[in-house]
Design a protein around this motif. Structure first.
Motif, short mmCIF file in Angstrom:
data_model
loop_
_atom_site.label_atom_id
_atom_site.label_comp_id
_atom_site.label_asym_id
_atom_site.label_seq_id
_atom_site.Cartn_x
_atom_site.Cartn_y
_atom_site.Cartn_z
N UNK A 1 2.24 11.69 6.93
CA UNK A 1 1.73 12.47 5.80
C UNK A 1 2.82 12.66 4.74
N UNK A 2 4.04 12.86 5.22
CA UNK A 2 5.14 13.02 4.26
C UNK A 2 5.35 11.74 3.45
N UNK A 3 5.22 10.58 4.11
CA UNK A 3 5.35 9.31 3.39
C UNK A 3 4.25 9.16 2.34
N UNK A 4 3.05 9.62 2.66
CA UNK A 4 1.96 9.55 1.69
C UNK A 4 2.24 10.46 0.49
N UNK A 5 2.80 11.63 0.75
CA UNK A 5 3.15 12.54 -0.34
C UNK A 5 4.12 11.88 -1.33
N UNK A 6 4.98 11.02 -0.81
CA UNK A 6 6.03 10.42 -1.63
C UNK A 6 5.68 9.02 -2.13
N UNK A 7 4.49 8.52 -1.79
CA UNK A 7 4.12 7.15 -2.13
C UNK A 7 3.59 7.09 -3.57
N UNK A 8 4.44 6.69 -4.49
CA UNK A 8 4.07 6.65 -5.91
C UNK A 8 3.04 5.57 -6.22
N UNK A 9 2.81 4.63 -5.29
CA UNK A 9 1.82 3.59 -5.54
C UNK A 9 0.42 4.18 -5.65
N UNK A 10 0.21 5.35 -5.02
CA UNK A 10 -1.10 6.00 -5.10
C UNK A 10 -1.38 6.56 -6.49
N UNK A 11 -0.33 6.70 -7.31
CA UNK A 11 -0.51 7.31 -8.63
C UNK A 11 -1.33 6.43 -9.56
N UNK A 12 -1.30 5.12 -9.36
CA UNK A 12 -2.08 4.23 -10.23
C UNK A 12 -3.56 4.56 -10.12
N UNK A 13 -4.01 4.77 -8.90
CA UNK A 13 -5.42 5.12 -8.69
C UNK A 13 -5.64 6.60 -9.04
N UNK A 14 -4.72 7.45 -8.59
CA UNK A 14 -4.89 8.89 -8.78
C UNK A 14 -4.90 9.30 -10.24
#
Length: 279
Positions: A1-14
């Motif tokens: 979960x911590x890795x997901x919090x820090x995964x900037x690749x999700x920002x493109x979709x988010x």
């Protein structure tokens, strides 16, 4: 979960989804309703009880003989009620910080998978394929349960849509504490000061003075740097970060994204000195 919090690749979709949600839900009244402003409590956690309860009940009935019709009815109820619950959740999600939105995106994806599986389960049941319907429903319950776990991380670990200011109260004592000389307080202006090591804002209107916690309950924004605006005939402080507005005469939330009221402290004046304490 911590890795997901820090995964900037999700920002493109988010980031793209956030803009879409904000452009779709333009009405302040609609956003406030979905945030739970009229209740003074976030709406999304209350709404999800209906689909979750219906789906869990259907899962139990699917294990019992002669309960196909009842189970199908509950699956239909859960599937239908999940849609407005999701809309309320997306509205809350769009006002979160970036690391929270990353986790929220995974939470939404898991629930979307669950909803899709339950919609398939309902279609299969209505077409007489009850075995397939049961299988899809149990898969949907697994996905929704994973979504609920991630939602718990979002709320309890990351503090999304929970009051960020209430913890300040635990740092104050029960006794009355001096705040400021009443005569020194300007009329109808925000003043920020410290009570012990807790930051509060003061607002004087005539001889009445409001003492309110300074951290915005939504995302800890500095209310002391906000502006005072009259809304529906009441003086309100508007958070400079996300625009949440609170009545200065009682702390009630007027506009979101905050879904909770802001804490106002009791006051008294002794010898010309304004004092406050825990509620």
């Amino acid at each position: 979960m911590t890795k997901l919090e820090q995964d900037s690749r999700l920002d493109r979709i988010g980031d793209r989804l956030q803009r879409r949600v904000q452009s779709t839900l333009r009405s302040q009244r609609v956003r406030d309703l979905l945030h739970g402003v009229p209740l003074g409590h976030p709406l999304h956690p209350a709404m999800v009880q209906v689909p979750v309860g219906a789906w869990i009940s259907a899962a139990v009935l699917d294990l019992l003989p002669g309960q196909r019709r009842a189970a199908t009815t509950l699956v239909a109820l859960g599937t239908a009620s999940a849609v407005p619950s999701a809309v309320a959740g997306l509205n809350d999600w769009a006002g979160l910080s970036r690391d929270q939105r990353r986790i929220g995106l995974i939470h939404a994806a898991a629930n979307a998978i669950g909803l899709t599986l339950y919609a398939g389960s309902l279609a299969a049941r209505l077409n007489g394929r009850h075995g397939t319907g049961r299988a899809l429903a149990y898969l949907g319950l697994g996905a929704a349960s994973a979504g609920a776990y991630i939602g718990g991380h979002l709320a309890y670990k990351q503090g999304a849509q929970v009051s960020q200011s209430v913890s300040e109260l635990h740092r104050m004592g029960d006794e009355w504490q001096p705040v400021a000389d009443l005569a020194s307080l300007p009329q109808r202006e925000l003043v920020t000061c410290e009570v012990g090591d807790v930051s509060v804002i003061l607002y004087r209107h005539g001889d009445e003075v409001t003492v309110m916690l300074e951290r915005c309950p939504h995302q800890s924004g500095p209310l002391g740097e906000g502006e005072v605006r009259e809304i529906d005939g009441h003086a309100c402080v508007v958070c400079p970060w996300h625009g949440s507005a609170f009545r200065l005469n009682g702390g009630e939330v007027v506009h979101g994204p905050s879904g909770t009221d802001q804490q106002v402290l009791p006051t008294r004046v002794v010898g010309g000195v304004l004092q406050t304490r825990l509620p």
